[in-house]
Write an enzyme that holds these catalytic residues in place. Structure first.
Site, PDB file in Angstrom:
ATOM      1  N   LYS A 152      -0.490  -4.068  -3.590  1.00  0.00           N
ATOM      2  CA  LYS A 152      -1.804  -3.502  -3.252  1.00  0.00           C
ATOM      3  C   LYS A 152      -1.879  -2.093  -3.834  1.00  0.00           C
ATOM      4  O   LYS A 152      -1.293  -1.158  -3.304  1.00  0.00           O
ATOM      5  CB  LYS A 152      -2.017  -3.456  -1.746  1.00  0.00           C
ATOM      6  CG  LYS A 152      -3.364  -2.878  -1.344  1.00  0.00           C
ATOM      7  CD  LYS A 152      -3.511  -2.861   0.174  1.00  0.00           C
ATOM      8  CE  LYS A 152      -4.858  -2.276   0.580  1.00  0.00           C
ATOM      9  NZ  LYS A 152      -4.950  -0.826   0.299  1.00  0.00           N
ATOM     10  N   SER A 173       0.821  -1.213   0.000  1.00  0.00           N
ATOM     11  CA  SER A 173       0.000   0.000   0.000  1.00  0.00           C
ATOM     12  C   SER A 173       0.858   1.267   0.000  1.00  0.00           C
ATOM     13  O   SER A 173       1.586   1.531  -0.936  1.00  0.00           O
ATOM     14  CB  SER A 173      -0.952  -0.043   1.204  1.00  0.00           C
ATOM     15  OG  SER A 173      -1.923   0.959   1.115  1.00  0.00           O
ATOM     16  N   ASP A 177      10.423   5.231  -9.615  1.00  0.00           N
ATOM     17  CA  ASP A 177      10.005   5.878 -10.859  1.00  0.00           C
ATOM     18  C   ASP A 177      10.728   7.203 -11.089  1.00  0.00           C
ATOM     19  O   ASP A 177      10.967   7.602 -12.232  1.00  0.00           O
ATOM     20  CB  ASP A 177       8.496   6.128 -10.843  1.00  0.00           C
ATOM     21  CG  ASP A 177       7.693   4.863 -11.116  1.00  0.00           C
ATOM     22  OD1 ASP A 177       8.312   3.818 -11.386  1.00  0.00           O
ATOM     23  OD2 ASP A 177       6.456   4.926 -11.054  1.00  0.00           O
TER      24      ASP A 177
END
Length: 586
Positions: free
Chosen positions: A316, A291, A302
């Site tokens: 998740k 999460s 990223d």
């Protein structure tokens, strides 16, 4: 004009179909609610026993939610406090971990937390809980005892315990207070100049604690950082953004939520000036990193701001919000999916409950390729794949049985630790404490004298193979082989203890240290054995290797021969243009 007229007809037909679909849906909703209402009315009227509305309707609600995803949950009035604790990390009680001692068939104190009522009152590991005020606890389960230890802050009660090391009962007066579970149980400098932060829960306002810890580490001389998110199940999405903001510029999009309703869709950007945008960072992750932890690690990956090391995360990518319902009940409902800076959603394609469970990870062949800010290739579906995969050390089977608390457990290791604590008022500081050879021999004798036995996995698998061979008619021909294999697989506890001595001593030392220096001490001591931490330290010491992992993808150079009319062929070299790919889900 005719084309415009036809377009108008198509639009009207489309709107008509949409309206019809909505009407059909609303009819189905009303129809099945009416059916449910009538089923319950008839049960209430005709069923042989008196119904419990709380149990029957509560079961129906939970069954309905189980048809959706694993994270949409209903909280009854009694369970509402569990949701509040999950969101805030706060509850009112004494601040201690308790467990059931299977051999004694009693609830015992496992670990008092630092600076909490339990530790301040003098509770120790191994204390057997006998009563709370006038209520006996000797025949109760863990949840019952736990609920009675909790209560309104400021209330006082009398706790009666039996301390095995003294062989006597103790009466302790304890005042409950608001307990805030530590989301950051330990941070410090390791190996001279590497900062380390262990962060285990994204509770409200916890990002400020991480900021303070990071600033403190910089003051202490940290030139690089290990940010440990292993086992962190997530929490507040906003706190994930706040933490990423520590190391990335203001105005960067960290995560986007996309849901059915406009209110459920929003974009989270960093809003503050960062603390440090150049310090090398390694983020540790594993299969229990989920999460908000995946937002943090995924966004840093990223943005090419940190190297992710460990094993693939949980996967998740669904966002929940709490909703207040009548009569102090609550609903935690999935409203959207989150997308991190590259545009990927890391939730597995299949997330609904099914008869055989639900799948969190999917094969790479079914995932899509995305790119980091620097052009490195990353994928969606099934969690964050680390830049460097390093598996954690495995725990031998005998260690699991020695330290487990369960139906077959004899609590051998627990009892040894309790005895050790009783004999040693103090121990060395966490980074220096080690059991002696004499301590090991004492533990080994304690295990053997207890009559401890355990079932190796290999023995169970052999038994299953024998059953299969008998069924298929091969057993008689292979009996000698099976008998020989059984002798080789038969375990000797004394031999197995020596074989796994190093790992067992680490586990015992950790339990002992936690009793004196609490969770922070146990974490600090464990770093010296941690394979993943060691690999992270090695990478941070090698600047060239660290930069190589995060290096932008090199444009592919392609040579082609192109004929231009009757001219002589020319060898033309060109660079492929990097294309940023974003997914779009309606």
């Amino acid at each position: 004009m005719r084309r415009l007229f036809l377009s108008g007809i198509v639009m009207l037909l489309s709107l008509g179909m949409q309206a019809q679909t909505k009407n059909d849906h609303n009819f189905e909703v009303g129809k099945h609610l009416d059916i449910f209402n009538n089923v319950y009315k008839n049960l209430e009227l005709l069923y042989v026993d008196t119904l419990s509305p709380k149990e029957t309707i509560g079961t129906a609600i939970n069954a309905m939610l189980r048809s959706l995803d694993p994270y949409t949950e209903y909280y009854s009035q009694e369970e509402a406090k569990d949701l509040k604790m999950m969101l805030t990390g706060k509850y009112a009680g004494i601040g201690a971990l308790i467990r059931k001692h299977m051999k004694l068939n009693r609830i015992v104190v496992d670990e008092p937390y630092a600076n909490m009522p339990a530790s301040e009152a003098g509770l120790k590991k191994g204390d057997v809980i006998l009563s709370i005020d006038d209520s006996l606890m000797t025949d109760k389960d863990v949840s019952y005892v736990s609920s009675h230890l909790r209560g309104e802050p400021g209330t006082t009660f009398l706790l009666r315990v039996f301390r095995p090391s003294l062989q006597k009962e103790l009466k302790l007066k304890i005042t409950r207070k608001n307990i805030k579970l530590s989301e950051m149980p330990y941070y410090g400098i390791i190996d001279g100049n590497i900062g380390y932060i262990n962060y285990n829960s994204f509770t409200q306002e916890s990002g400020k604690e991480v900021r303070r810890a990071f600033v403190d580490l910089k003051k202490q001389g940290a030139t690089s950082l290990i940010f440990d998110l292993r086992g962190n199940g997530g929490g507040s999405e906003a706190e994930a953004v706040n933490i990423v903001n520590l190391w990335t510029p203001k105005g960067v999009t960290v995560v986007e939520n996309r849901g059915k309703l406009k209110e459920a869709s929003r974009s989270y950007k960093t809003t503050l000036e960062p603390v440090d945008t150049i310090m090398p960072i390694v983020v540790l992750v594993n299969g229990e990193t989920a999460s908000a932890s995946e937002i943090t690690s995924g966004a840093l990956q990223d943005l090419d701001r940190a190297v992710i090391l460990g094993t693939r995360t949980f996967g998740k990518g669904l966002v929940q919000i709490p909703i207040d319902l009548p009569y102090n009940t609550n609903l935690k409902v999935t409203t959207s999916k989150y997308y991190i800076p590259s545009g990927r959603c890391i939730q597995a394609i299949n997330y609904k409950h099914t008869g055989g469970g639900y799948r969190e990870h999917i094969p790479d062949s079914l995932t899509k390729v995305f790119h980091t800010a620097g052009g490195r290739e990353v994928r969606d579906g099934g969690g964050i794949k680390p830049d460097i995969e390093v598996k954690a050390d495995t725990i031998p089977n005998i260690a699991f049985y020695l330290s487990a608390s369960g139906q077959d457990s004899t609590e051998v290791m627990f009892d040894y630790v309790v005895d050790y604590i009783a004999k040693h008022p103090t121990i060395a500081k966490p980074s220096e404490f080690h059991l002696t050879d004499a301590d090991w021999e004492e533990f080994k004798a304690h295990v053997i004298e207890s009559g401890f036995t355990y079932d190796p996995v290999s023995k169970k698998q052999l038994e299953q193979l024998v059953k299969t061979a008998r069924f298929e008619g091969y057993y008689d021909d292979a009996k000698e082989t099976f008998d020989s294999l059984e002798k080789k697989l038969s375990h000797n506890v004394s031999v197995d203890l020596e074989k796994h001595r190093a790992v067992l001593m680490q586990i015992i030392e950790s339990d002992i240290i936690a009793a004196y220096y609490y969770q922070a001490g146990a974490i600090e001591a464990g770093l010296q054995y941690d394979r993943q931490v060691k690999e992270a330290m090695k990478l941070l010491k090698n600047k060239e290797e660290y930069e190589k992992v995060l290096a932008p993808a090199k444009p592919k150079e392609t040579s082609q021969i192109i004929r231009l009319g009757k001219k002589k062929a020319e060898n033309i070299t060109f660079k492929a243009k990097k294309v940023e790919i974003f997914s779009s889900i309606a």
